[in-house]
Design an enzyme around this catalytic site. Structure first.
Site, PDB file in Angstrom:
ATOM      1  N   GLU A 186     117.682 -27.367   1.875  1.00 26.37           N
ATOM      2  CA  GLU A 186     116.246 -27.127   1.983  1.00 26.37           C
ATOM      3  C   GLU A 186     115.444 -27.137   3.444  1.00 26.37           C
ATOM      4  O   GLU A 186     115.822 -27.878   4.138  1.00 26.37           O
ATOM      5  CB  GLU A 186     115.243 -28.250   1.275  1.00 26.37           C
ATOM      6  CG  GLU A 186     113.797 -28.293   1.463  1.00 26.37           C
ATOM      7  CD  GLU A 186     113.304 -29.760   1.003  1.00 26.37           C
ATOM      8  OE1 GLU A 186     114.028 -30.380   0.271  1.00 26.37           O
ATOM      9  OE2 GLU A 186     111.853 -29.466   0.875  1.00 26.37           O
ATOM     10  N   ASP A 195     108.858 -32.585  -3.197  1.00 30.14           N
ATOM     11  CA  ASP A 195     109.119 -31.187  -3.051  1.00 30.14           C
ATOM     12  C   ASP A 195     110.682 -30.918  -3.036  1.00 30.14           C
ATOM     13  O   ASP A 195     110.966 -29.996  -3.631  1.00 30.14           O
ATOM     14  CB  ASP A 195     108.724 -30.672  -1.549  1.00 30.14           C
ATOM     15  CG  ASP A 195     107.341 -30.379  -1.559  1.00 30.14           C
ATOM     16  OD1 ASP A 195     106.549 -30.323  -2.598  1.00 30.14           O
ATOM     17  OD2 ASP A 195     106.666 -30.124  -0.432  1.00 30.14           O
TER      18      ASP A 195
END
Ligand code: 0RA
Length: 663
Positions: free
Chosen positions: A432, A530
């Site tokens: 990420e 997230d």
């Protein structure tokens, strides 16, 4: 046929070595000694009770997890026979419990599930139990015998009277065999619910008495597979009021199907043979797919329903995939002598079954469509729409392919590839964010570790059709990096089954596990909300469009630490709060300790990332295991689908029970 004496002698040899062989090599008998194998002990015992139910003698099975860590399985079947076994010269109960494969000799119950995949008999459970106790109620009396590591403590004793009949097996899994002997109530419940769906009318109760808040779940489905499909599609919108139900029997093979079309784009077909989930499909699935493709094309052509979908002057036909978009189906068959093949021995090999399923389903479905033209029309319209979208997807794919993203030929610019190219030893980290991606690139061992940084979130594939999915940049990058294509039939179905009677154009853009460039695909996201979301998006994509990748155990989740603790020049990493407490306790308290909480991967420098999360020698990664495909489908659909309310309920219900598996 060898004469009786020979059979007896051969039997005797296995008998003598029996349980020691199991204890020496437990994995040979139960698959492995991980959590999966542990739960298998319960299933093995339950399967025996299910056999009683299938033979018509048992209506209720109770599975209880007790506070001492043992498990108890109680059924109201006939009870294991206790009379003297002629050749072994002891109680049949003792023979069943202490001798390998002894059950089969005098146990003539048809369509046995025990004896199926791992079907090894309760004696294996006994062999792998620290202790075990069996109670049998039969012929007005209650009998008992107990064992330690498979060895009887005593002869079978009559301990009282009983008006009922049944078998009660309680056992403690052997800690010397299983690293972790804790049962997961969730895992057991999922399988028991599935068994209740597959055996309509059978009541299965799951109980967890290990905590201060005892739990009990009762699974009883009079509607069987029809209720199973309704349950799977709970949060989807069906195109018709009730699942279509098909039942039949031919040459001793029982076929039981329920199917429902919904307005989603996913294909969900779950197949079982003698209650065993057939992950790799096989002849029954081929027959089912064939019947669908043929019947729908035949019906639509006969009734002139293709006029809207007609592509110029070509003869229009639905492909197999077109007929399965938005389809949820459960196919359960019972075969007297199943042959299991394939990598995980979960593909049905019996070739005669294909024709039996194909004709049973084909005939019944044709009849249904003739009787319900309104529903038939809705289904055909849905399939035709799917064919059009597939055509658009093909064009999108071609575009992507021309840009080189669907083949391994040219790799995406963002990918930092590894230098060796032996997939078995290579791994790719999907990371990420660019900053963590940068650290990972510097910290990795570039010989076998590749890094693919993702910018932001990928598309939620649960809500999109394949053409839109392929138009998504991040997804295309992932497909290109893995090098194995995307979508289409499962890898396993491409084999000898060929193209399931598909007369439409052949869509050759499917996922091929054999082309995978990395043996391990590791998802590495931040340990925050997230990060969890991105992880779920990626898992949804893999599950829906690269299913074999998940099924065959190639997907992993990296476990970055949450804290770094420094004290007296010593450094430790903690992966959760409990571990932090433990470390601080060991180091004599918080005083003088420096604690850093990592908010994201980006806060770690390359060396730290390597040491804590990437180095195979020191890291922990979780393997994503597909224990139950039906449950996984339900989870992704609930988490990522349209409806909000079921999602909230699901998260609240499951938050406490999410369990991780170490590799
Ligand atoms: C052998 C023969 C019969 C039943 C069983 C075994 C049996 C095994 C288990 C294990 C758990 N529950 C069970 N229930 C039954 C047939 C019995 C007969 O013919 O009466």
């Amino acid at each position: 046929m060898p004469d009786k004496k020979e059979v007896y002698n051969a039997q005797k040899i296995t008998v003598l070595k029996g349980l020691e062989a199991v204890q020496k090599r437990p994995a040979m008998y139960i698959g492995d000694v991980s959590s999966r194998g542990l739960h298998h002990l319960v299933y093995e015992t339950v399967d025996n009770a299910i056999d009683e139910a299938m033979a018509g003698y048992c209506t209720q099975i109770e599975v209880t997890l007790l506070p001492d860590g043992s498990a108890e399985i109680h059924d109201n079947g006939r009870g294991i026979p206790v009379d003297r076994h002629k050749t072994e010269k002891k109680s049949a109960l003792e023979v069943v419990m202490t001798m390998l494969h002894a059950g089969g000799k005098f146990d003539k119950r048809s369509y046995k599930v025990s004896g199926g995949l791992h079907g090894v008999g309760v004696s294996v459970v006994n062999a792998l139990a620290e202790w075990c106790r069996v109670e049998v109620a039969r012929d007005g009396a209650l009998y008992r015998q107990s064992y330690q590591r498979g060895k009887p403590d005593n002869k079978v004793e009559e301990v009282g009277k009983s008006k009922s009949s049944g078998t009660r097996v309680r056992f403690m899994p052997d800690p010397e065999v299983f690293k972790d002997t804790r049962f997961s109530f969730e895992t057991l419940s999922t399988r028991l619910r599935e068994l209740a769906f597959l055996n309509s009318g059978l009541k299965i109760i799951a109980r967890d008495l290990r905590t201060d808040e005892p739990r009990e779940r009762v699974f009883l489905y009079k509607g069987g597979l029809s209720e199973f499909v309704a349950y799977l599609d709970e949060t989807r919108n069906a195109l018709h009021p009730n699942p279509i139900v098909i039942k039949g029997e031919k040459d001793g093979v029982m076929v039981d199907v329920a199917l429902e079309y919904n307005d989603s784009y996913s294909e969900n077909i779950f197949t079982y043979v003698n209650n065993i989930y057939t992950l790799e499909g096989g002849s029954h699935l081929s027959g089912f797919k064939s019947a669908l493709t043929r019947t729908l094309n035949f019906y639509a052509t006969k009734n002139n329903l293709f006029k809207n979908g007609k592509v110029k002057n070509e003869k229009f036909n639905l492909s197999g995939e077109d007929t399965r978009e938005g389809l949820t189906a459960v196919l359960s068959i019972k075969v007297p002598d199943p042959q299991f093949e394939g990598q995980t021995k979960t593909r049905l090999g019996n070739s005669e079954v294909k024709g039996i399923v194909e004709s049973t389903v084909g005939e019944a479905l044709a009849e249904f469509m003739d009787e319900r033209p309104g529903i038939a029309r809705r289904i055909i319209d849905k399939c035709t729409a799917s064919a059009r979208a597939r055509d658009a997807a093909r064009k999108a794919r071609e575009l992507v392919r021309r840009k080189g993203a669907l083949e391994s030929g040219s790799l995406p610019g963002k990918l930092a590839d590894c230098s060796i190219n032996d997939p078995e030893h290579c791994e790719i980290f999907i990371v990420e964010g660019d900053s963590a991606g940068g650290s990972a690139k510097q910290g990795r061992d570039r010989r076998f570790q590749a890094i693919l940084p993702l910018r932001g979130k990928i598309l939620n594939v649960e809500k999109a059709r394949i053409d839109k999915i392929l138009a998504n940049e991040e997804i295309r990058t992932i497909i290109a990096a893995l090098g194995a294509g995307v979508g289409g039939d499962d890898e396993h179905e491409n084999g000898e089954n060929g193209n399931n009677g598909n007369n439409g154009e052949n869509d050759n853009g499917s996922f091929k596990l054999a082309k995978l460039r990395y043996g391990k695909v590791v998802i590495m996201t931040d340990a925050d909300v997230d990060g969890a979301h991105i992880r779920t998006l990626l898992l949804t994509f893999f599950f829906r469009h690269m299913r074999a990748l998940v099924e065959m155990g190639h997907v992993f989740i990296a476990q970055p630490p949450l804290y770094r603790i420094r004290k007296n020049k010593k450094e430790f990493y903690a992966y959760d709060d409990a571990e932090q407490d433990e470390i601080l306790k060991r180091m004599g308290g918080r005083q003088g300790a420096q604690i850093q909480r990592y908010k994201g991967l980006g806060e770690m420098n390359p060396d730290q990332l390597w040491a804590t999360t990437m180095d195979p020698e020191r890291r922990t990664v979780m393997k994503v295991e597909l224990i139950d495909a039906a449950a996984a489908d339900k989870m992704f659909q609930t988490l990522m689908g349209d409806r909000v309310e079921p999602r909230r309920e699901f998260i609240e219900e499951n938050a406490r029970y999410v369990r991780n598996l170490d590799v």
